[in-house]
Enzyme design. Structure first.
Site, PDB file in Angstrom:
ATOM      1  N   ARG A  75       0.837  -1.200   0.000  1.00 36.88           N
ATOM      2  CA  ARG A  75       0.000   0.000   0.000  1.00 36.88           C
ATOM      3  C   ARG A  75       0.868   1.246   0.000  1.00 36.88           C
ATOM      4  O   ARG A  75       2.037   1.216   0.370  1.00 36.88           O
ATOM      5  CB  ARG A  75      -0.887   0.019   1.250  1.00 36.88           C
ATOM      6  CG  ARG A  75      -2.093  -0.907   1.151  1.00 36.88           C
ATOM      7  CD  ARG A  75      -3.045  -0.670   2.319  1.00 36.88           C
ATOM      8  NE  ARG A  75      -3.665   0.625   2.241  1.00 36.88           N
ATOM      9  CZ  ARG A  75      -3.572   1.569   3.193  1.00 36.88           C
ATOM     10  NH1 ARG A  75      -2.896   1.349   4.293  1.00 36.88           N
ATOM     11  NH2 ARG A  75      -4.173   2.734   3.043  1.00 36.88           N
ATOM     12  N   LYS A 140       4.149  -7.085  11.548  1.00 35.25           N
ATOM     13  CA  LYS A 140       3.373  -7.278  10.328  1.00 35.25           C
ATOM     14  C   LYS A 140       3.497  -8.718   9.821  1.00 35.25           C
ATOM     15  O   LYS A 140       4.586  -9.216   9.564  1.00 35.25           O
ATOM     16  CB  LYS A 140       3.864  -6.301   9.262  1.00 35.25           C
ATOM     17  CG  LYS A 140       3.111  -6.410   7.969  1.00 35.25           C
ATOM     18  CD  LYS A 140       2.544  -5.093   7.543  1.00 35.25           C
ATOM     19  CE  LYS A 140       1.967  -5.203   6.154  1.00 35.25           C
ATOM     20  NZ  LYS A 140       1.188  -4.039   5.775  1.00 35.25           N
ATOM     21  N   ARG A 276      -1.201   5.373  12.620  1.00 34.14           N
ATOM     22  CA  ARG A 276      -0.179   5.039  13.631  1.00 34.14           C
ATOM     23  C   ARG A 276      -0.758   5.204  15.013  1.00 34.14           C
ATOM     24  O   ARG A 276      -1.530   6.138  15.251  1.00 34.14           O
ATOM     25  CB  ARG A 276       1.017   5.998  13.543  1.00 34.14           C
ATOM     26  CG  ARG A 276       1.770   5.934  12.252  1.00 34.14           C
ATOM     27  CD  ARG A 276       2.727   4.770  12.245  1.00 34.14           C
ATOM     28  NE  ARG A 276       3.584   4.820  11.092  1.00 34.14           N
ATOM     29  CZ  ARG A 276       3.235   4.457   9.862  1.00 34.14           C
ATOM     30  NH1 ARG A 276       2.022   3.995   9.642  1.00 34.14           N
ATOM     31  NH2 ARG A 276       4.075   4.535   8.865  1.00 34.14           N
TER      32      ARG A 276
HETATM   33  C1  BTN Z   1       0.533  -3.898   2.203  1.00 33.34           C
HETATM   34  O1  BTN Z   1       1.237  -2.912   1.985  1.00 33.34           O
HETATM   35  O2  BTN Z   1       0.284  -4.262   3.345  1.00 33.34           O
HETATM   36  C2  BTN Z   1      -0.048  -4.696   1.060  1.00 33.34           C
HETATM   37  C3  BTN Z   1       0.867  -5.793   0.609  1.00 33.34           C
HETATM   38  C4  BTN Z   1       0.313  -6.584  -0.557  1.00 33.34           C
HETATM   39  C5  BTN Z   1       1.329  -7.548  -1.116  1.00 33.34           C
HETATM   40  C6  BTN Z   1       0.737  -8.471  -2.139  1.00 33.34           C
HETATM   41  S1  BTN Z   1       1.818  -9.795  -2.568  1.00 33.34           S
HETATM   42  C7  BTN Z   1       0.765 -10.249  -3.878  1.00 33.34           C
HETATM   43  C8  BTN Z   1       0.313  -8.961  -4.519  1.00 33.34           C
HETATM   44  N1  BTN Z   1       1.282  -8.498  -5.491  1.00 33.34           N
HETATM   45  C9  BTN Z   1       1.835  -7.336  -5.143  1.00 33.34           C
HETATM   46  O3  BTN Z   1       2.697  -6.722  -5.797  1.00 33.34           O
HETATM   47  N2  BTN Z   1       1.338  -6.931  -3.972  1.00 33.34           N
HETATM   48  C10 BTN Z   1       0.336  -7.850  -3.457  1.00 33.34           C
END
Ligand code: BTN
Length: 289
Positions: A75, A140, A276
């Protein structure tokens, strides 16, 4: 050998992704709903790939998994560190007749149903940080990235990407810029193979895509609230150019975060905004675990 070192035995091989095993572990309904299943050893990003495929007519129900991503995305434009075999990198494409604006609430749905899958396989103490950061003890464990395309009045295409740290060696996680944890540690061992996990997540997403299409966000709010990490907490909401402080009142029926601020109740939609705890640092150190 200490329990911690057994979890990260450098000789242990990850269970490789296998289409047959994933299909076999799906419910019959989910198997029917999957129009296409693609497994890649290496890809830039499963989300980016499905957004490209969506533009050239990929059908609703296209599922893509990869062993590693060279440009995994999180994100707010952050990178998602994606070493080979260490995590689940899964994206699914679903088409709706509604406008893209109607799909924003799915951001919370994805978090709630993935947290529920992990709880069902034995993960205790999971929490969601609005809209869909998956945490365990403030570290996380995973996250979801939603991308939407379409016409202002519909139809629209939703790509939901799910990343879950499954079994990540400390070296592999060094570049992650916040405290993190993997499922092996949460479960006390690598109890669930990645193919089973992929099937459970795909199953839950498909069920949620269908129900969200019929009933919207409402039926998922109670589930989300079961994992709410911040309710009642004092927080800072970080925007690109400012921050807002307040106490979390909960989630509104449209998925907005309700904050009690000095100016009264304010509501925020998940977008370019990051949450946060009042006392939490803005950026984590290198690869903290
Ligand atoms: C976040 O920032 O918390 C979201 C992470 C999302 C990661 C997943 S892995 C599969 C899909 N492909 C990506 O490039 N991102 C999502």
């Amino acid at each position: 050998m200490t329990p911690g070192s057994r979890l990260h035995d450098p000789d242990a091989r990850p269970e490789l992704l296998d289409a047959e095993r994933i299909l076999a572990a799906l419910s019959p309904g989910a198997r029917r709903a999957i129009a296409r299943l693609e497994i890649r050893a290496k890809i830039d990003s499963t989300n980016r790939y499905l957004m490209r495929e969506a533009a050239t007519g990929a059908p609703s129900g296209t599922l893509c998994l990869a062993e590693c991503q060279t440009a995994g995305r999180g994100r707010l434009g952050r990178p998602w560190i994606s070493p080979f075999g260490a995590s689940l990198y899964l994206s699914m494409l679903w088409r709706y007749s509604t406008p893209p604006a109607a799909l924003g609430g799915f951001s919370l749905v994805a978090g709630a149903v993935v947290a529920d899958v992990l709880r069902r396989i034995g993960a205790e103490g999971l929490a969601l940080k609005w809209p869909n950061d998956l945490l365990w003890g403030r570290r996380k464990l995973g996250g979801m990235l939603l991308e939407v395309a379409g016409e202002a009045r519909g139809p629209s295409t939703l790509v939901v990407g799910v990343g879950i740290n499954v079994r990540m060696a400390p070296d592999q996680g060094r570049a992650i810029d916040q405290p993190w944890v993997d499922l092996a540690e949460v479960l006390g061992g690598p109890r669930v193979g990645r193919n089973t996990l992929a099937a459970l997540v795909a199953d839950a997403l498909i069920d949620a895509f269908e129900r969200f299409g019929r009933e919207g966000l409402t039926p998922f709010l109670a589930l989300w609230a079961e994992f709410d990490a911040f309710r009642g907490e004092s927080v800072r909401l970080l925007f690109a150019d400012r921050e807002i402080r307040g106490r979390v009142l909960g989630i509104a029926s449209d998925g907005a975060l309700r904050l009690d601020t000095a100016d009264g109740e304010m509501r925020f939609h998940a977008g370019e905004v990051s949450l946060r705890r009042e006392v939490e640092a803005d950026v984590g150190g290198e690869g903290r675990r």
